[in-house]
Scaffold this motif. Structure first.
Motif, PDB file in Angstrom:
ATOM      1  N   ASP A   1       0.833  -1.202   0.000  1.00  0.00           N
ATOM      2  CA  ASP A   1       0.000   0.000   0.000  1.00  0.00           C
ATOM      3  C   ASP A   1       0.870   1.256   0.000  1.00  0.00           C
ATOM      4  N   ALA A   2       1.924   1.252   0.796  1.00  0.00           N
ATOM      5  CA  ALA A   2       2.837   2.407   0.836  1.00  0.00           C
ATOM      6  C   ALA A   2       3.485   2.619  -0.533  1.00  0.00           C
ATOM      7  N   ALA A   3       3.894   1.526  -1.186  1.00  0.00           N
ATOM      8  CA  ALA A   3       4.516   1.632  -2.509  1.00  0.00           C
ATOM      9  C   ALA A   3       3.539   2.208  -3.526  1.00  0.00           C
ATOM     10  N   MET A   4       2.305   1.727  -3.498  1.00  0.00           N
ATOM     11  CA  MET A   4       1.303   2.206  -4.453  1.00  0.00           C
ATOM     12  C   MET A   4       0.934   3.666  -4.200  1.00  0.00           C
ATOM     13  N   THR A   5       0.824   4.039  -2.932  1.00  0.00           N
ATOM     14  CA  THR A   5       0.502   5.421  -2.587  1.00  0.00           C
ATOM     15  C   THR A   5       1.619   6.360  -3.040  1.00  0.00           C
ATOM     16  N   LYS A   6       2.870   5.983  -2.757  1.00  0.00           N
ATOM     17  CA  LYS A   6       4.018   6.795  -3.171  1.00  0.00           C
ATOM     18  C   LYS A   6       4.045   6.919  -4.692  1.00  0.00           C
ATOM     19  N   MET A   7       3.830   5.806  -5.388  1.00  0.00           N
ATOM     20  CA  MET A   7       3.849   5.811  -6.847  1.00  0.00           C
ATOM     21  C   MET A   7       2.799   6.793  -7.386  1.00  0.00           C
ATOM     22  N   MET A   8       1.589   6.697  -6.886  1.00  0.00           N
ATOM     23  CA  MET A   8       0.524   7.568  -7.382  1.00  0.00           C
ATOM     24  C   MET A   8       0.813   9.033  -7.068  1.00  0.00           C
ATOM     25  N   ASP A   9       1.305   9.310  -5.862  1.00  0.00           N
ATOM     26  CA  ASP A   9       1.646  10.688  -5.496  1.00  0.00           C
ATOM     27  C   ASP A   9       2.752  11.233  -6.404  1.00  0.00           C
ATOM     28  N   ASP A  10       3.784  10.418  -6.628  1.00  0.00           N
ATOM     29  CA  ASP A  10       4.928  10.869  -7.429  1.00  0.00           C
ATOM     30  C   ASP A  10       4.606  10.997  -8.914  1.00  0.00           C
ATOM     31  N   MET A  11       3.555  10.328  -9.375  1.00  0.00           N
ATOM     32  CA  MET A  11       3.172  10.430 -10.781  1.00  0.00           C
ATOM     33  C   MET A  11       2.402  11.719 -11.068  1.00  0.00           C
ATOM     34  N   SER A  12       1.930  12.386 -10.044  1.00  0.00           N
ATOM     35  CA  SER A  12       1.221  13.654 -10.225  1.00  0.00           C
ATOM     36  C   SER A  12       2.249  14.761 -10.395  1.00  0.00           C
ATOM     37  N   ILE A  13       2.386  15.240 -11.604  1.00  0.00           N
ATOM     38  CA  ILE A  13       3.413  16.244 -11.891  1.00  0.00           C
ATOM     39  C   ILE A  13       2.785  17.489 -12.485  1.00  0.00           C
ATOM     40  N   LYS A  14       3.539  18.557 -12.431  1.00  0.00           N
ATOM     41  CA  LYS A  14       3.159  19.779 -13.132  1.00  0.00           C
ATOM     42  C   LYS A  14       3.782  19.678 -14.528  1.00  0.00           C
ATOM     43  N   PRO A  15       2.982  19.768 -15.572  1.00  0.00           N
ATOM     44  CA  PRO A  15       3.538  19.668 -16.924  1.00  0.00           C
ATOM     45  C   PRO A  15       4.638  20.703 -17.157  1.00  0.00           C
ATOM     46  N   SER A  16       5.692  20.270 -17.835  1.00  0.00           N
ATOM     47  CA  SER A  16       6.848  21.132 -18.077  1.00  0.00           C
ATOM     48  C   SER A  16       6.799  21.811 -19.442  1.00  0.00           C
ATOM     49  N   GLY A  17       5.910  21.326 -20.321  1.00  0.00           N
ATOM     50  CA  GLY A  17       5.905  21.821 -21.696  1.00  0.00           C
ATOM     51  C   GLY A  17       6.701  20.912 -22.612  1.00  0.00           C
ATOM     52  N   ASP A  18       7.397  19.941 -22.049  1.00  0.00           N
ATOM     53  CA  ASP A  18       8.182  18.969 -22.819  1.00  0.00           C
ATOM     54  C   ASP A  18       7.515  17.607 -22.622  1.00  0.00           C
ATOM     55  N   ILE A  19       6.793  17.135 -23.615  1.00  0.00           N
ATOM     56  CA  ILE A  19       6.024  15.893 -23.511  1.00  0.00           C
ATOM     57  C   ILE A  19       6.921  14.719 -23.150  1.00  0.00           C
ATOM     58  N   ASP A  20       8.077  14.620 -23.785  1.00  0.00           N
ATOM     59  CA  ASP A  20       8.966  13.492 -23.520  1.00  0.00           C
ATOM     60  C   ASP A  20       9.450  13.500 -22.066  1.00  0.00           C
ATOM     61  N   ARG A  21       9.850  14.667 -21.598  1.00  0.00           N
ATOM     62  CA  ARG A  21      10.324  14.798 -20.212  1.00  0.00           C
ATOM     63  C   ARG A  21       9.190  14.503 -19.230  1.00  0.00           C
ATOM     64  N   ASP A  22       7.994  15.000 -19.526  1.00  0.00           N
ATOM     65  CA  ASP A  22       6.844  14.725 -18.653  1.00  0.00           C
ATOM     66  C   ASP A  22       6.554  13.227 -18.600  1.00  0.00           C
ATOM     67  N   PHE A  23       6.642  12.568 -19.739  1.00  0.00           N
ATOM     68  CA  PHE A  23       6.423  11.120 -19.788  1.00  0.00           C
ATOM     69  C   PHE A  23       7.411  10.396 -18.876  1.00  0.00           C
ATOM     70  N   VAL A  24       8.687  10.730 -19.003  1.00  0.00           N
ATOM     71  CA  VAL A  24       9.713  10.088 -18.186  1.00  0.00           C
ATOM     72  C   VAL A  24       9.505  10.420 -16.711  1.00  0.00           C
ATOM     73  N   THR A  25       9.148  11.659 -16.437  1.00  0.00           N
ATOM     74  CA  THR A  25       8.923  12.083 -15.051  1.00  0.00           C
ATOM     75  C   THR A  25       7.775  11.304 -14.417  1.00  0.00           C
ATOM     76  N   MET A  26       6.749  10.983 -15.189  1.00  0.00           N
ATOM     77  CA  MET A  26       5.632  10.204 -14.656  1.00  0.00           C
ATOM     78  C   MET A  26       5.929   8.700 -14.661  1.00  0.00           C
ATOM     79  N   MET A  27       6.628   8.233 -15.676  1.00  0.00           N
ATOM     80  CA  MET A  27       6.876   6.794 -15.781  1.00  0.00           C
ATOM     81  C   MET A  27       7.935   6.304 -14.794  1.00  0.00           C
ATOM     82  N   THR A  28       8.860   7.159 -14.418  1.00  0.00           N
ATOM     83  CA  THR A  28       9.894   6.731 -13.471  1.00  0.00           C
ATOM     84  C   THR A  28       9.278   6.269 -12.148  1.00  0.00           C
ATOM     85  N   PRO A  29       8.397   7.035 -11.519  1.00  0.00           N
ATOM     86  CA  PRO A  29       7.792   6.526 -10.284  1.00  0.00           C
ATOM     87  C   PRO A  29       6.874   5.322 -10.528  1.00  0.00           C
TER      88      PRO A  29
END
Length: 155
Positions: free
Chosen positions: A54-82
């Motif tokens: 549960d802690a892993a899933m909660t952290k993953m979901m929290d960390d996937m919530s990002i502010k878009p940077s304007g760079d689709i590729d970077r945003d994808f990596v930023t969300m996919m890493t967590p």
């Protein structure tokens, strides 16, 4: 991700979802009545596993919530890493508490494959690589002890 890696990843998500659903079902009320569904008796290991998962899933979901940077590729990596790190964390929990050798082997493979994918994505956008550490797939790494190591092995 390879087709085989994708299948393993889907299996991990399925197992995590099944565990979460089981926990939810234990406290949810039976449809159409006021009778609560009886919770199965949980071992200390299962309770610890579910808490870690549960802690892993909660952290993953929290960390996937990002502010878009304007760079689709970077945003994808930023969300996919967590997202990949969440799979790693869930697989580590299975290694700590699971007993089925086939599932444990799949969890080990998930850890290695997800770490490789994080590295590949970071390289693709020119980000620095994460620190190099051993994949936590062995008893000693999971427990932080020398347990399971031959007497002449050094950490």
């Amino acid at each position: 991700m390879t087709m085989q890696g994708s299948s393993r990843y889907v299996m991990t998500l399925f197992l995590a979802s099944a565990a979460a659903f089981s926990t939810y079902n234990a406290i949810a009320q039976d449809a159409g009545s006021n009778v609560a569904v009886a919770a199965p008796v949980q071992s200390a290991a299962e309770t610890a596993y579910l808490a870690e998962n549960d802690a892993a899933m909660t952290k993953m979901m929290d960390d996937m919530s990002i502010k878009p940077s304007g760079d689709i590729d970077r945003d994808f990596v930023t969300m996919m890493t967590p997202h990949h790190q969440g799979a790693i964390d869930m697989a580590v929990a299975v290694l700590k508490f699971g007993k089925n050798e086939q599932i444990r082997r799949i969890a080990q493979e998930i850890i290695v494959e997800q770490q490789q994918e994080i590295i590949a994505m970071k390289l693709a956008i020119g980000d620095p690589l994460p620190a190099s550490v051993a994949a936590p797939t062995q008893e000693a790494a999971l427990n932080g002890t020398m347990q399971g190591m031959a007497p002449n092995m050094k950490m």
